[in-house]
Write a protein that holds these residues in place. Sequence first.
Motif, PDB file in Angstrom:
ATOM      1  N   ARG A  33       0.831  -1.209   0.000  1.00 15.35           N
ATOM      2  CA  ARG A  33       0.000   0.000   0.000  1.00 15.35           C
ATOM      3  C   ARG A  33       0.865   1.259   0.000  1.00 15.35           C
ATOM      4  NH1 ARG A  33      -3.999  -1.438   4.748  1.00 15.35           N
ATOM      5  NH2 ARG A  33      -2.416  -2.997   5.143  1.00 15.35           N
ATOM      6  N   ARG A  36       2.253   1.589  -3.474  1.00 19.89           N
ATOM      7  CA  ARG A  36       1.196   2.038  -4.375  1.00 19.89           C
ATOM      8  C   ARG A  36       0.942   3.543  -4.238  1.00 19.89           C
ATOM      9  NH1 ARG A  36      -3.252  -1.482  -2.965  1.00 19.89           N
ATOM     10  NH2 ARG A  36      -1.781  -3.171  -3.149  1.00 19.89           N
ATOM     11  N   ALA A 132      -4.589   2.081  -0.073  1.00 20.76           N
ATOM     12  CA  ALA A 132      -3.353   2.868  -0.177  1.00 20.76           C
ATOM     13  C   ALA A 132      -3.665   4.358  -0.075  1.00 20.76           C
ATOM     14  CB  ALA A 132      -2.640   2.563  -1.497  1.00 20.76           C
ATOM     15  N   SER A 136      -2.471   6.712   3.006  1.00 19.54           N
ATOM     16  CA  SER A 136      -1.672   7.899   2.706  1.00 19.54           C
ATOM     17  C   SER A 136      -2.293   9.145   3.344  1.00 19.54           C
ATOM     18  CB  SER A 136      -1.555   8.067   1.190  1.00 19.54           C
ATOM     19  OG  SER A 136      -0.821   9.220   0.873  1.00 19.54           O
TER      20      SER A 136
END
Length: 160
Positions: A33, A36, A132, A136
Amino acid sequence: MTIRRLLSLSVLAGLAAATAVPAAAEDASVAKRLDRAGLKYEVDDDGDYKLTFNYSSEGRTQLVFVSGTTQTVSGLTVREVFSPAGRVEKDGIGGKAALELLAASGQMKMGSWEIRGDVLHFVIKVLDSATATELSSLLDIAAETADDKEIELSGDRDDL
């Protein structure tokens, strides 16, 4: 030892081995993740994913971590995103300041303040199924919140 006890120990050993494999797969999913999302990280000695956010316009950086382990609560698998914001002794976090942090935690939409040892952290408990993009965003929230508090507590110092 009785045969029943030997069988019980064998079953327990098998269960321990079976649960070790998914834990490693969960950790790999965090790396996937983060990759990504295009985030650079390293794995620290505790197995946590360590990221450094750079606020170049302010000349500051902020550490933020994704826990390398998970916990299960009522069938939900949870992982922590956390970022250090201050040192209890060095930054005079006690009494009134601790009560203010507790009150601020009640106003947060995501996350809360926690003291672990001598370090104040901003911590977000995350479902391990976070995408992901979601992970983030949560890392951004944790890093920005902790860095803002570090500025408030220590002025220009950028230790964390």
